[in-house]
Write a protein that holds these residues in place. Structure first.
Motif, short mmCIF file in Angstrom:
data_model
loop_
_atom_site.label_atom_id
_atom_site.label_comp_id
_atom_site.label_asym_id
_atom_site.label_seq_id
_atom_site.Cartn_x
_atom_site.Cartn_y
_atom_site.Cartn_z
N ASN A 517 0.84 -1.21 0.00
CA ASN A 517 0.00 0.00 0.00
C ASN A 517 0.86 1.25 0.00
O ASN A 517 0.59 2.22 -0.72
CB ASN A 517 -0.92 0.00 1.22
N PHE A 518 1.88 1.25 0.83
CA PHE A 518 2.76 2.42 0.95
C PHE A 518 3.43 2.72 -0.39
O PHE A 518 3.55 3.88 -0.80
CB PHE A 518 3.82 2.14 2.02
N LEU A 519 3.88 1.68 -1.09
CA LEU A 519 4.57 1.87 -2.36
C LEU A 519 3.61 2.27 -3.47
O LEU A 519 3.86 3.22 -4.23
CB LEU A 519 5.32 0.59 -2.73
N ALA A 524 0.45 5.33 -7.89
CA ALA A 524 -0.86 5.69 -8.44
C ALA A 524 -0.97 7.20 -8.64
O ALA A 524 -1.51 7.65 -9.67
CB ALA A 524 -1.96 5.21 -7.50
N ILE A 525 -0.46 7.99 -7.70
CA ILE A 525 -0.49 9.45 -7.85
C ILE A 525 0.39 9.88 -9.02
O ILE A 525 0.02 10.75 -9.83
CB ILE A 525 -0.05 10.13 -6.54
N TRP A 526 1.56 9.26 -9.15
CA TRP A 526 2.46 9.58 -10.25
C TRP A 526 1.82 9.26 -11.59
O TRP A 526 1.90 10.05 -12.55
CB TRP A 526 3.77 8.81 -10.07
N ILE A 527 1.17 8.12 -11.71
CA ILE A 527 0.52 7.72 -12.96
C ILE A 527 -0.60 8.70 -13.31
O ILE A 527 -0.73 9.15 -14.45
CB ILE A 527 -0.02 6.29 -12.86
N THR A 528 -1.42 9.05 -12.31
CA THR A 528 -2.55 9.95 -12.56
C THR A 528 -2.06 11.35 -12.93
O THR A 528 -2.65 12.00 -13.81
CB THR A 528 -3.46 10.02 -11.33
N ASP A 529 -1.00 11.84 -12.29
CA ASP A 529 -0.43 13.14 -12.66
C ASP A 529 0.09 13.12 -14.10
O ASP A 529 -0.04 14.11 -14.82
CB ASP A 529 0.71 13.50 -11.70
N LYS A 546 -7.90 3.55 -9.73
CA LYS A 546 -6.60 2.87 -9.64
C LYS A 546 -6.35 2.36 -8.23
O LYS A 546 -5.96 1.20 -8.02
CB LYS A 546 -5.48 3.83 -10.06
N MET A 547 -6.55 3.23 -7.25
CA MET A 547 -6.28 2.85 -5.87
C MET A 547 -7.24 1.77 -5.39
O MET A 547 -6.84 0.83 -4.69
CB MET A 547 -6.37 4.07 -4.95
N PHE A 548 -8.51 1.88 -5.76
CA PHE A 548 -9.46 0.88 -5.30
C PHE A 548 -9.19 -0.47 -5.94
O PHE A 548 -9.25 -1.51 -5.27
CB PHE A 548 -10.89 1.31 -5.60
N LEU A 549 -8.89 -0.48 -7.24
CA LEU A 549 -8.58 -1.75 -7.91
C LEU A 549 -7.39 -2.42 -7.25
O LEU A 549 -7.41 -3.64 -7.00
CB LEU A 549 -8.29 -1.47 -9.39
N PHE A 550 -6.37 -1.64 -6.94
CA PHE A 550 -5.19 -2.20 -6.30
C PHE A 550 -5.51 -2.72 -4.90
O PHE A 550 -5.17 -3.84 -4.55
CB PHE A 550 -4.09 -1.12 -6.23
N GLN A 551 -6.18 -1.89 -4.09
CA GLN A 551 -6.44 -2.31 -2.72
C GLN A 551 -7.47 -3.44 -2.65
O GLN A 551 -7.44 -4.24 -1.72
CB GLN A 551 -6.91 -1.10 -1.90
N PHE A 552 -8.36 -3.50 -3.62
CA PHE A 552 -9.30 -4.62 -3.67
C PHE A 552 -8.52 -5.93 -3.78
O PHE A 552 -8.78 -6.89 -3.04
CB PHE A 552 -10.25 -4.45 -4.86
N VAL A 553 -7.58 -5.97 -4.72
CA VAL A 553 -6.77 -7.18 -4.88
C VAL A 553 -5.87 -7.39 -3.68
O VAL A 553 -5.69 -8.51 -3.19
CB VAL A 553 -5.94 -7.09 -6.19
N ASN A 554 -5.31 -6.30 -3.17
CA ASN A 554 -4.34 -6.40 -2.07
C ASN A 554 -4.97 -6.93 -0.79
O ASN A 554 -4.42 -7.81 -0.13
CB ASN A 554 -3.72 -5.02 -1.84
N TYR A 555 -6.13 -6.39 -0.42
CA TYR A 555 -6.75 -6.76 0.85
C TYR A 555 -7.56 -8.05 0.77
O TYR A 555 -7.60 -8.83 1.73
CB TYR A 555 -7.66 -5.64 1.34
#
Length: 902
Positions: A517-519, A524-529, A546-555
């Motif tokens: 999550n930390f990484l 995700a912010i860099w990609i969106t910018d 982006k963040m939700f898709l990642f955290q959905f898989v992560n958690y």
């Protein structure tokens, strides 16, 4: 904001820039009379005796609407460039009409920081209020309030005083117009616009004010100046200390009221002052706390039902015949189970899993099915009733037409600076600047963005596989140690190899989740910018997905593994299934995998909530304590208000994004896997009661005052919640069917029981198959067989070794599989039908709100019509008076000429 509004803003900047300050001192643009020669436009009025906690200029009259800070070193070449940028930027701010006042670094507590205080006079506020379409009071609400609820007396202990809940009267409102000021209820120009509205207007100017050109392109915006170090910070001020009221009479002390009535944990049982939150922090933060409060309120009902379902399982735990058979020395003590791992593990007796089997019944019982269906209906009611609540807030907070007219059209400064081409807007039919996107550049960035997302999701899957490998490797080690170590045998009745593996793997998985999550947050912010979204709304939506898709898989990946994969691809003793041909796949406990899913869910969910509260409360407190440690020596001798706020933490534009993300992930835990853990809503309820107070406490005491911004809803999170609500029905149906042991028990109860007096008697024996140890492969056969076991049992439905269809699945297996599929189809259709019926039955907008909206539009149109009619009549009267005067003059001249002729 409409494009015409943006053009008006740009026109104001350009007009003021071309006058070089000469025409800026007219009736609209005002600058300070006393100006420092080194910093044009920066007021150097002598200080009067004034409280250090003041939120006004040195004259004690002009409110500080915004503060900029910077540090400098005249000897450095880079700081000279920064000084030139600041000089031009501040000069343009003054030309726009803002008033500035400087505080020298010698006056600061550290002796290193300059502070530029900004005040927006009435002319600036009224002009940009019209540009931004800000709605202001036009008439007091004349609709009768709803009847009092007779039960309100019972809810009185949970209520707040009226002056806290409703800090302002209820008005009908209309978009502000500078030319029609007499229409609006303006009692005092200094207090007509709230501080939140004032700082929103000032930030709008700051974010679009130019400070130079480079290669023919304008450079503008306070954000860019902060990024290149020209300014160290930009923020509005809190109106007072949170623990005491300000001494100045003109200060509203809303921060103090919020702290005493809302942020203190002792007020956890009180309702939230949403109108005051909205007034102080803006609508975007207000809508978040409204949603969080409503979500917590609805969780109460789910928590009560879940607690009673858990209580039922706990009460009936000792009456469960299956666990009795497992614990019985005559049944479970006589059943010899096949080894848990290859070679090093020995044969074991079924009654060694007595305690886990008993505890498993608390979560795997008939109430589980009822609770899964209940939660499918609960989530629909929650989402539908929230839509009604949201519609009411949209009306009360003047947000009904906000998104279409402003939010979708308000361009980000980062996008505007890249605009090099002109194009006619198909909606407004006006020429606007757009960003040029070459095909190679566009598809290159798109490919890079999605490849980055795929890479990080692949990294999550790889880490999950690593945890599974850990489970497989450690499982064999735990099984061997617990079986061969006499000192651990008293503990092995509670801590089985399966449970020990599940607990340690869950803790390891949680640590990996936090690291990833930390990484990924920064990636995700860099990609969106890099994508350069056009509007703020697009930016937040893209980052959210982006963040939700990642955290959905992560958690959730580990929970999905335990729920739907563990124990499903084990094989049987003669042909075990191996991962990478090395590690034997895990088996479920004889009582099922549900207890392990419960363990996984509890550790990840509880760990996330504890870690989140530490991050949100303790970390800002420690950082603020360290930053303001000099002032702690003498708390009575406070340093200035702007320095106090400078030492606080920054609540950035993505502050609410992380709050929503945390709650939506929690929402997934209590809906997607709630069939395995009925106490999940109760844990979420307790956490959210704490979460509301932690969020309010940190926002009021530990963070700078956020820049006010508008939002008419929770945005894209609504669609994510709807999607998770639909998915939860599917996942819970599969959990009940494939993870719990309910369907096999029901099939045995109705189709395979032999004892009519005790119909579940013999179920354990029926669920275990026989295996001849001679059929073990060389890799699986235990090294030691001290008991000389010839036949062992394993969890499956297969024919015994002496049957003609040796080790093939029995008819009971196929009956159970058919029952599972039928259950999934029936449960999904029943719950979906109820969901769609409830959604159709409950209108999104209450009829009362619809009537109020129509009434307000009618009154607004009527008032505007009467105003225009009155103006037209005045013009006609003026024309008629002028015509009459002309006729009289003409008549008098005619008489004079006539007399002269005679």
């Amino acid at each position: 904001m409409s494009r015409s509004g943006q053009m008006e803003h740009e026109t104001l900047i350009e007009m003021s820039a071309t006058t070089d300050g000469e025409d800026a001192n007219g009736p609209f643009f005002e600058t300070n009379s006393n100006v420092d020669s080194d910093n044009p436009g920066i007021s150097e009025i002598d200080k009067h005796h004034q409280s250090k906690d003041s939120v006004f200029f040195r004259d004690g009259l002009r409110r500080i609407d915004f503060v900029l800070s910077y540090t400098d070193d005249p000897n450095k070449e880079t700081d000279k460039k920064k000084a030139e940028r600041r000089k031009e930027f501040e000069s343009n701010l003054i030309k726009t009409g803002l008033e500035l006042e400087t505080e020298d670094k010698k006056e600061s507590e550290s002796g290193k920081i300059y502070f530029i205080k900004i005040h927006a006079p009435w002319d600036v506020l009224s002009t940009y209020a019209e540009v931004l379409g800000i709605k202001v009071p036009i008439k007091e609400n004349d609709i009768d309030p709803p009847r009092e609820n007779p039960l309100d007396c019972l809810l009185k202990p949970f209520k707040l005083p009226n002056h806290v809940m409703y800090p302002e009267p209820d008005y009908f409102t209309a978009a502000f117009s500078k030319q029609k000021q007499e229409l609006f209820l303006i009692n005092d120009q200094d207090t007509f616009f709230s501080p939140a509205t004032r700082n929103r207007i000032v930030y709008y100017i700051l974010s679009r004010c130019p400070y130079g050109t480079e290669e023919g392109k304008k450079k503008f915006g306070i954000k860019r100046l902060q990024n290149n170090g020209t300014y160290t910070s930009a923020y509005p001020l809190h109106d007072c200390q949170y623990w005491k009221k300000a001494k100045e009479e003109l200060c509203h002390n809303e921060r103090f009221t919020l702290y005493t009535q809302w942020a203190k944990f002792a007020r956890f049982y009180k309702e939230q002052p949403l109108d005051l939150i909205r007034k102080y922090y803006g609508e975007k933060i207000g809508i978040y706390f409204a949603w969080l409060g409503y979500y917590t309120e609805m969780l109460f009902y789910a928590a009560v039902v879940g607690f009673f379902c858990f209580l039922y399982g706990w009460i009936t735990m000792d009456d469960n015949l299956s666990s009795k058979e497992i614990c019985s020395p005559d049944i479970g003590g006589q059943i010899i189970m096949c080894p848990l791992c290859d070679k090093t593990c020995e044969f074991w007796k079924l009654n060694t899993t007595c305690e886990p089997s008993r505890y498993s019944h608390m979560f795997d019982n008939v109430a589980t099915l009822f609770f899964a269906i209940f939660m499918g209906i609960w989530v629909t009611l929650f989402l539908e009733f929230w839509k009604r609540r949201q519609a009411r807030l949209e009306y009360e907070w003047d947000l009904v037409d906000f998104e279409e007219e402003q939010q979708q059209l308000q361009l980000r400064p980062e996008y505007e600076v890249k605009c090099t081409q002109k194009r006619k807007n198909p909606v407004t039919q006006e020429i606007e600047m757009v960003m040029r996107r070459s095909a190679v550049n566009f598809f290159g960035k798109l490919f890079l963005c999605w490849m980055s997302i795929v890479f990080w999701i692949s990294l999550i899957i790889a880490s999950m596989i690593a945890v599974i490998v850990y489970r497989l490797a450690v499982y064999a080690a735990f099984a061997s140690i617990m079986e061969n170590n006499d000192a651990l045998r008293p503990v092995s009745s509670l801590l089985t190899p399966q449970l020990a593996t599940s607990v340690t793997a869950s803790c390891l998985n949680f640590i990996i989740i936090m690291i990833l999550n930390f990484l990924y947050e920064r990636v995700a912010i860099w990609i969106t910018d890099m994508e350069i979204p056009r509007t703020h709304l697009e930016y937040e939506n893209r980052l959210t997905m982006k963040m939700f898709l990642f955290q959905f898989v992560n958690y959730y990946s580990s929970c999905f593994y335990v729920a739907f994969f563990k124990g499903k691809f084990v094989g049987y003793p003669a042909e075990y299934t191996y991962m990478f041909n090395v590690w034997r796949n895990e088996e479920c406990d004889p009582a099922g995998c549900l207890i392990e899913l419960t363990t996984q869910l509890t550790i990840v969910m509880a760990g996330k909530q504890i870690w989140g509260n530490i991050q949100e409360a303790i970390v800002p407190y420690v950082l603020n304590w360290w930053g303001s440690r000099k002032a702690r020596n003498n708390p009575e001798d406070l340093y200035s208000r702007w320095e106090q706020d400078y030492d606080l933490q920054t609540f950035g534009p993505l502050g609410l994004f992380y709050e929503y993300l945390e709650m939506v992930i929690q929402f997934g835990f209590i809906t997607l896997f709630v069939a395995s853990f009925p106490l999940a809503p109760l844990l979420a309820l307790l956490n959210n009661i704490l979460e509301i107070r932690v969020d309010s406490w940190k926002l009021t005491t530990q963070f700078r005052r956020p820049i006010a911004s508008k939002a008419h809803s929770i945005g894209v999170w609504q669609e994510i919640l709807n999607g998770m609500a639909v998915l939860s029905v599917v996942t819970n149906a599969f959990i009940v069917a494939f993870t719990s042991d309910m369907i096999p028990r029901l099939v045995y109860f109705y189709a395979y029981t032999e004892n009519m007096d005790s119909r579940m008697s013999g179920y354990i024996n029926s669920s275990l198959s026989f295996f001849d140890v001679v059929d073990f492969s060389n890799n699986s056969m235990p090294i030691e067989n001290e008991m000389n076991i010839t036949t062992c049992r394993y969890r499956d439905y297969r024919y015994p070794p002496d049957h003609g269809r040796k080790y093939l699945h029995t008819m009971q297996y196929w009956h159970i599989l058919a029952a599972k599929m039928a259950f999934i189809i029936i449960m999904e259709h029943v719950v979906f039908l109820v969901k769609f019926f409830v959604a159709w039955l409950i209108p999104d907008v209450p009829s009362e709100v619809k009537a109020r909206i129509k009434r307000e539009k009618y009154l607004t149109q009527k008032i505007l019509h009467e105003y225009e009619l009155c103006k037209w009549q005045e013009k006609l009267r003026e024309k008629s008076n002028c015509a009459e005067a002309a006729r009289q003059v003409f008549a008098s001249k005619g008489k004079v000429q006539l007399s002269a002729a005679m």
